[in-house]
Design a protein around this motif. Structure first.
Motif, PDB file in Angstrom:
ATOM      1  N   SER A 135       0.729   3.214  -0.458  1.00  0.00           N
ATOM      2  CA  SER A 135      -0.679   3.554  -0.681  1.00  0.00           C
ATOM      3  C   SER A 135      -0.813   4.940  -1.315  1.00  0.00           C
ATOM      4  CB  SER A 135      -1.440   3.494   0.644  1.00  0.00           C
ATOM      5  OG  SER A 135      -0.797   4.277   1.634  1.00  0.00           O
ATOM      6  N   ARG A 139      -6.765   5.475  -3.446  1.00  0.00           N
ATOM      7  CA  ARG A 139      -7.055   4.169  -2.851  1.00  0.00           C
ATOM      8  C   ARG A 139      -7.454   4.290  -1.383  1.00  0.00           C
ATOM      9  NH1 ARG A 139      -9.331  -0.550  -3.023  1.00  0.00           N
ATOM     10  NH2 ARG A 139      -8.099  -2.296  -2.251  1.00  0.00           N
ATOM     11  N   ASN A 140      -6.745   5.119  -0.623  1.00  0.00           N
ATOM     12  CA  ASN A 140      -7.095   5.271   0.788  1.00  0.00           C
ATOM     13  C   ASN A 140      -8.452   5.934   0.969  1.00  0.00           C
ATOM     14  OD1 ASN A 140      -4.579   4.175   1.428  1.00  0.00           O
ATOM     15  ND2 ASN A 140      -4.278   5.585   3.136  1.00  0.00           N
ATOM     16  N   GLN A 142     -10.946   5.556  -1.037  1.00  0.00           N
ATOM     17  CA  GLN A 142     -11.907   4.492  -1.312  1.00  0.00           C
ATOM     18  C   GLN A 142     -12.033   3.531  -0.137  1.00  0.00           C
ATOM     19  OE1 GLN A 142     -10.212   2.805  -4.859  1.00  0.00           O
ATOM     20  NE2 GLN A 142     -11.329   4.182  -6.244  1.00  0.00           N
ATOM     21  N   ARG A 143     -10.912   3.188   0.476  1.00  0.00           N
ATOM     22  CA  ARG A 143     -10.912   2.167   1.528  1.00  0.00           C
ATOM     23  C   ARG A 143     -11.319   2.714   2.886  1.00  0.00           C
ATOM     24  NH1 ARG A 143      -5.733  -1.561   1.856  1.00  0.00           N
ATOM     25  NH2 ARG A 143      -7.196  -2.597   3.246  1.00  0.00           N
ATOM     26  N   TYR A 144     -10.785   3.897   3.243  1.00  0.00           N
ATOM     27  CA  TYR A 144     -10.948   4.401   4.610  1.00  0.00           C
ATOM     28  C   TYR A 144     -11.757   5.690   4.690  1.00  0.00           C
ATOM     29  CZ  TYR A 144      -6.803   1.373   4.961  1.00  0.00           C
ATOM     30  OH  TYR A 144      -5.911   0.325   4.875  1.00  0.00           O
ATOM     31  N   SER A 153      -6.205   8.551   8.228  1.00  0.00           N
ATOM     32  CA  SER A 153      -5.767   7.439   7.376  1.00  0.00           C
ATOM     33  C   SER A 153      -4.927   7.952   6.206  1.00  0.00           C
ATOM     34  CB  SER A 153      -6.982   6.674   6.850  1.00  0.00           C
ATOM     35  OG  SER A 153      -7.937   7.562   6.288  1.00  0.00           O
ATOM     36  N   PRO A 225      -5.578  -6.545   3.845  1.00  0.00           N
ATOM     37  CA  PRO A 225      -7.016  -6.716   3.585  1.00  0.00           C
ATOM     38  C   PRO A 225      -7.923  -6.161   4.670  1.00  0.00           C
ATOM     39  CG  PRO A 225      -6.078  -8.758   4.399  1.00  0.00           C
ATOM     40  CD  PRO A 225      -4.925  -7.798   4.251  1.00  0.00           C
ATOM     41  N   ARG A 226      -7.386  -5.738   5.782  1.00  0.00           N
ATOM     42  CA  ARG A 226      -8.229  -5.265   6.880  1.00  0.00           C
ATOM     43  C   ARG A 226      -8.946  -3.968   6.502  1.00  0.00           C
ATOM     44  NH1 ARG A 226      -3.709  -5.820  11.546  1.00  0.00           N
ATOM     45  NH2 ARG A 226      -2.462  -5.068   9.773  1.00  0.00           N
ATOM     46  N   THR A 227     -10.168  -3.847   6.903  1.00  0.00           N
ATOM     47  CA  THR A 227     -10.955  -2.663   6.555  1.00  0.00           C
ATOM     48  C   THR A 227     -10.577  -1.461   7.412  1.00  0.00           C
ATOM     49  OG1 THR A 227     -12.704  -3.388   8.070  1.00  0.00           O
ATOM     50  CG2 THR A 227     -12.903  -4.030   5.751  1.00  0.00           C
ATOM     51  N   TYR A 229      -7.803   1.023   9.420  1.00  0.00           N
ATOM     52  CA  TYR A 229      -6.455   1.553   9.188  1.00  0.00           C
ATOM     53  C   TYR A 229      -5.592   1.185  10.396  1.00  0.00           C
ATOM     54  CZ  TYR A 229      -2.963   5.136   7.773  1.00  0.00           C
ATOM     55  OH  TYR A 229      -1.821   5.811   7.369  1.00  0.00           O
TER      56      TYR A 229
END
Length: 274
Positions: A135, A139-140, A142-144, A153, A225-227, A229
Motif C-alpha cells: 500500500s 491510497r491509504n 484516500q481509503r482510511y 493506518s 476490499p474492507r473499508t 484497516y
C-alpha cells in the motif's frame, strides 16, 4: 509511579525490564519460549503488530518462518543482498523465470542478477501475491484518512522507508514487494480477484541462499476490499540451518531453478564464500 521528573521517568523505564507484550522482539532470540525446530539456535524471534514493520540481516542458510497468528496478517517482503543492496528481490524475474505468478513451496525468490536470494521451503497457507505490491501513502489516505507511519493506518511503503533507512537505504531503493497470507488470482479477463487470507496459523518458511537484508511490513493488502484497516499480528522466527546444496530436490526441481542456484554458487565461490 510518577514520571514528572527525570528520576521518576528513569525508575519507571527500568521497572519495565523483563516485561512481555503481545508484539515485540525477544532479545536474545533464544529466550523465545518455544523453539520452532531442532535445526539450530534461534537468531530472530519477534511478533510484529498489525500496522508495524521489522528488519534483520540474516546469514546464508538461515531459515525464516513467518506465521499468520490470527488470520489477518499480511507480510509484505523485500530482500537485498546484505553487502551489496543494488542486488535485490526482483518480483518480475521471480515470476517470469519460473513461469509461475503464484508463490508456494519450492519457489525461488530471485534477484535481477539471475541469482537466488531465498527459497520457499514450506508453505501451509497458499494465499500469497506477487502482483500488487504494498500500500501507498496516497491510497491509504484516500481509503482510511491517513497513511503516515505514525497513524492508525500506515501504508506499507511508508513503513518500508523506515526499515530501509535503518539499513542505509533510501526510498529509491524500494522495488515492488511480494506479500504472504493475503492472495490474489488472475481471472480469465486479466482482472484480479482478491482471495483474502487462509485463516489463522498459516506459515511460510524461507531459506536464505545468500546473506540477505530482510524488510517486512505487516499491513493490509492493497486489494483488501474492507473499508476498515484490518491487520493482525505476524510471528517472525529464524534459526541457523544450511543453504540448499547440489543434489537437494529443490536445487534439481527445474532447469530454471538449477541455473539460478548455479549462478549463485559461482558468485559465492568467486568471493570465497562457498
Amino acid at each position: 509511579m510518577a514520571t514528572a521528573t527525570t528520576y521518576g521517568a528513569r525508575a519507571h523505564a527500568r521497572a519495565q525490564e523483563g516485561s512481555r507484550t503481545e508484539a515485540m522482539p525477544v532479545v536474545p532470540a533464544g529466550a523465545w519460549p518455544a523453539p520452532p525446530c531442532e535445526a539450530g539456535h534461534l537468531v530472530w524471534a519477534e511478533t510484529v503488530a498489525g500496522g508495524n514493520y521489522t528488519h534483520k540481516v540474516l546469514a546464508r542458510g538461515t531459515e525464516l518462518r513467518l506465521t499468520d497468528l490470527r488470520g489477518d496478517a499480511c507480510a509484505h517482503l523485500l530482500l537485498y543482498a546484505a553487502d551489496r543492496p543494488w542486488e535485490r528481490l526482483n518480483v518480475a524475474d521471480t515470476v517470469k523465470v519460473q513461469w509461475n505468478a503464484y508463490l508456494g513451496e519450492g519457489q525461488l525468490l530471485l534477484s535481477d542478477q539471475g541469482r537466488v536470494l531465498a527459497s520457499l521451503v514450506a508453505d501451509t497457507s497458499g494465499h500469497h501475491d506477487t502482483l500488487c505490491g504494498t500500500s501507498t501513502l496516497v491510497r491509504n489516505t484516500q481509503r482510511y484518512g491517513d497513511g503516515t507511519p505514525q497513524s492508525a493506518s500506515p501504508a506499507g511503503r511508508e513503513l518500508f522507508k523506515l526499515a530501509a533507512a535503518k539499513n542505509g537505504l533510501e526510498p529509491r531503493d524500494l522495488p515492488p514487494s511480494l506479500s504472504f497470507f493475503q492472495g490474489v488470482e488472475v481471472r480469465d479477463d486479466g482482472s484480479l480477484d482478491f482471495t483474502g487470507p487462509a485463516g489463522p496459523g498459516g506459515s511460510v518458511t524461507l531459506r536464505a541462499e545468500q546473506d540477505v537484508t530482510v524488510l517486512l511490513a505487516n499491513v493490509p493488502h492493497p486489494a483488501d476490499p474492507r473499508t476498515e484497516y484490518v491487520s493482525t499480528p505476524l510471528e517472525v522466527l529464524a534459526w541457523r540451518a544450511a543453504a540448499t546444496a547440489p543434489g537437494d530436490p529443490l536445487w534439481e526441481a527445474t532447469p530454471e531453478g538449477r541455473r539460478a542456484f548455479l549462478n549463485t554458487a559461482e558468485f559465492l565461490a568467486a568471493r570465497g564464500l562457498a
